[in-house]
Design a protein around this motif. Structure first.
Motif, PDB file in Angstrom:
ATOM      1  N   PHE A  87      36.520  42.805  35.193  1.00 24.60           N
ATOM      2  CA  PHE A  87      35.565  41.839  34.642  1.00 24.60           C
ATOM      3  C   PHE A  87      34.189  42.479  34.475  1.00 24.60           C
ATOM      4  O   PHE A  87      33.731  43.225  35.339  1.00 24.60           O
ATOM      5  CB  PHE A  87      35.438  40.618  35.562  1.00 24.60           C
ATOM      6  N   THR A 147      36.639  38.165  40.359  1.00 20.19           N
ATOM      7  CA  THR A 147      36.455  37.709  38.976  1.00 20.19           C
ATOM      8  C   THR A 147      34.981  37.438  38.688  1.00 20.19           C
ATOM      9  O   THR A 147      34.152  37.400  39.593  1.00 20.19           O
ATOM     10  CB  THR A 147      37.260  36.420  38.709  1.00 20.19           C
ATOM     11  N   VAL A 196      36.295  40.318  29.444  1.00 17.06           N
ATOM     12  CA  VAL A 196      37.493  40.423  30.277  1.00 17.06           C
ATOM     13  C   VAL A 196      38.321  41.597  29.756  1.00 17.06           C
ATOM     14  O   VAL A 196      38.613  41.677  28.562  1.00 17.06           O
ATOM     15  CB  VAL A 196      38.328  39.123  30.227  1.00 17.06           C
ATOM     16  N   LEU A 217      41.972  32.469  32.049  1.00 14.75           N
ATOM     17  CA  LEU A 217      41.373  33.171  33.189  1.00 14.75           C
ATOM     18  C   LEU A 217      42.397  33.505  34.267  1.00 14.75           C
ATOM     19  O   LEU A 217      42.105  33.513  35.459  1.00 14.75           O
ATOM     20  CB  LEU A 217      40.204  32.364  33.769  1.00 14.75           C
ATOM     21  N   THR A 265      44.514  36.273  36.218  1.00 15.67           N
ATOM     22  CA  THR A 265      44.087  37.639  36.550  1.00 15.67           C
ATOM     23  C   THR A 265      45.238  38.637  36.580  1.00 15.67           C
ATOM     24  O   THR A 265      45.022  39.834  36.701  1.00 15.67           O
ATOM     25  CB  THR A 265      43.393  37.662  37.925  1.00 15.67           C
ATOM     26  N   THR A 279      36.392  44.200  40.092  1.00 14.36           N
ATOM     27  CA  THR A 279      37.852  44.144  40.031  1.00 14.36           C
ATOM     28  C   THR A 279      38.423  44.294  41.436  1.00 14.36           C
ATOM     29  O   THR A 279      37.701  44.661  42.374  1.00 14.36           O
ATOM     30  CB  THR A 279      38.423  45.252  39.116  1.00 14.36           C
ATOM     31  N   HIS A 287      44.391  35.800  29.762  1.00 14.84           N
ATOM     32  CA  HIS A 287      43.394  36.488  30.587  1.00 14.84           C
ATOM     33  C   HIS A 287      41.959  36.107  30.229  1.00 14.84           C
ATOM     34  O   HIS A 287      41.117  35.960  31.123  1.00 14.84           O
ATOM     35  CB  HIS A 287      43.585  38.005  30.487  1.00 14.84           C
ATOM     36  N   LYS A 313      28.642  35.549  39.084  1.00 12.99           N
ATOM     37  CA  LYS A 313      29.725  34.775  38.492  1.00 12.99           C
ATOM     38  C   LYS A 313      29.126  33.731  37.556  1.00 12.99           C
ATOM     39  O   LYS A 313      28.077  33.175  37.845  1.00 12.99           O
ATOM     40  CB  LYS A 313      30.548  34.068  39.579  1.00 12.99           C
TER      41      LYS A 313
END
Length: 460
Positions: free
Chosen positions: A351, A425, A338, A207, A209, A373, A203, A95
């Motif tokens: 992602f 994510t 994304v 951010l 989802t 995902t 998105h 991440k």
């Protein structure tokens, strides 16, 4: 001279004290959330005992070298042409960190940033109409973006300028719009923006989802967009930063902080049970013939019995080794892509994040790209297919399917404070909400999030 074994009145006969025996809090697991909480408690002067059943930091979110990566996925021996083992620090749950977001503020609170080096991620991209396109970084960049037609670019620019100057507590910046009542869909429509533009702003920049936020008050989504834009303005290339040598360096930094403040970190130390008092509250842990006592037990879901947690979904992650950057990203070594769910007939976004040698995560010439995902197809390969298609040729891939959990209770009744599993994510924004909630449940206080997060080099 042998160290004297500590004894306490509360120790049952035949039991010994685990570590120093008495603590303010026992933390189970060394995942990022558990480490942030133990770090925050440590700097508040609390004595913390932190245990992990594994021989390495990070739990499910550890960073592995090449040999350990192949071993974990039972993929045999790593081929020689992938380079030296020591060059690899591959995150199992990769991440990126929003440069001026909440996680950065929490890291600054604990001063763990003095033990780490961060680098900016090269670019943020969005998938639209079968193509990967760069998310505009500035109103000026928006005007040259191929994401939109000429007139839409002007409307988008006006929208960004409005968001940039908007201040919740200053009505003169609202322009007669009440974002506590107006929905995000209505706000987009007021600026004349097209549905495709709504999608990439929501998105790739806010951010979000899925589409639920569109019919909720716009204020929360606008705040997320402001954090994105502010983070972007700090670093220029993208709003994300990432620790050199991978996320696994974060728990190691926290172990130092814990030790400085009189806490104890123990790897390769599992527990047999969490001990509860007559009042039904957790009061310690047992491991073999050892026991430690504390007023609360904090940890990730894997350390608690099934009646304390409930499943929330399934995350599919696919770690891919490449010998090239992701195509159509201007040869950027580190990127986030994304893929909005609606673009590929899905409810949830897909992602993709990619890192190369400059972040000390792979050998020179090798890149690691991770597709993640929420599972909704029932077939992991089908779930990650939209992400795999944008990567180009893949040298090796490793797929994992994980059930995510959350606590059933808030911890006030049983003194068990449990974090949620990491989501699917490629950023920490929703995980930070859980962290802030966990901190408040544990301490009864709100964490001060007004601190300046302009630079991870700073000291707070």
């Amino acid at each position: 001279m042998a160290e004297e074994t500590k004894t306490f009145d509360w120790l049952p006969e035949g039991m010994e004290a685990l570590a120093d025996g008495e603590y303010d809090a026992i933390v189970l697991g060394t995942g990022l959330k558990e480490c942030v909480i133990s770090g925050l408690l440590s700097v508040k002067g609390k004595r913390v005992l932190q245990l992990d059943r594994n021989g390495y930091y990070g739990g499910d979110g550890a960073s592995l070298n090449l040999t350990n990566l192949f071993e974990k996925f039972q993929a045999g021996a790593a081929p020689d042409d992938l380079g030296a083992n020591r060059d690899y620090n591959v995150d199992l749950i990769p991440k990126f960190i929003m440069a001026c977001g909440n996680l950065t503020k929490m890291l600054l609170h604990t001063k763990v940033t003095r033990y780490l080096d961060f680098k900016s991620i090269s670019g943020s991209y969005v998938y639209k109409g079968g193509k990967i396109l760069k998310v505009p970084a500035t109103p000026e960049e928006a005007l040259s973006s191929s994401l939109m037609g000429l007139f839409e670019k002007r409307r988008f620019r006006n929208f960004l300028i409005y968001i940039d100057q908007y201040k919740p507590n200053d009505p003169t910046t609202h322009k007669d719009r009440d974002l506590s009542k107006m929905t995000m869909r209505e706000l987009y429509t007021e600026f004349g923006l097209q549905p495709d533009t709504h999608q990439f702003i929501s998105h790739a920049m806010c951010l979000q989802t899925d589409e639920k936020h569109m019919d909720l008050p716009a204020a929360a989504t606008v705040e997320e967009l402001q954090v994105y834009m502010y983070s972007l303005s700090r670093y220029g290339t993208s709003p994300y930063i990432y620790p050199v040598y991978g996320l696994g360096g974060l728990p190691e930094g926290f172990s130092r902080i814990c030790a400085i403040h009189g806490g104890t970190f123990m790897l390769n130390q599992d527990i047999d049970e969490i001990v509860f008092g007559d009042d039904g509250k957790a009061c310690g842990v047992k491991a073999g013939n050892q026991m430690a006592k504390a007023a609360m037990v904090i940890g990730d879901p894997s350390y608690f019995k099934q009646d304390k947690i409930r499943p929330t979904g399934t995350v599919v992650r696919c770690i891919c080794l490449l010998n090239h950057p992701i195509p159509n990203t201007n040869n950027a070594e580190s990127v986030q892509v994304v893929i909005p769910g609606p673009q590929v007939d899905r409810v949830n976004d897909v992602f993709v994040c990619s890192m190369g040698h400059s972040l000390q995560t792979t050998a020179p010439g090798i890149y690691v790209a991770i597709v993640s995902t929420l599972s909704e197809k029932g077939n992991p390969d089908e779930d990650v297919a939209p992400g795999l298609q944008v990567l180009g040729p893949i040298l090796k891939r490793f797929t994992s399917v994980s059930t995510t959990y959350e606590p059933v209770e808030d911890g006030s009744a049983d003194a068990c404070f449990i974090s949620k599993s990491f989501d699917g994510t490629s950023h920490f924004e929703k995980d930070c909400d859980d962290l802030l909630s966990l901190y408040t449940r544990v301490t009864g206080e709100q964490l001060d999030m007004t601190i300046n997060a302009d630079s991870v080099e700073g000291d707070y």
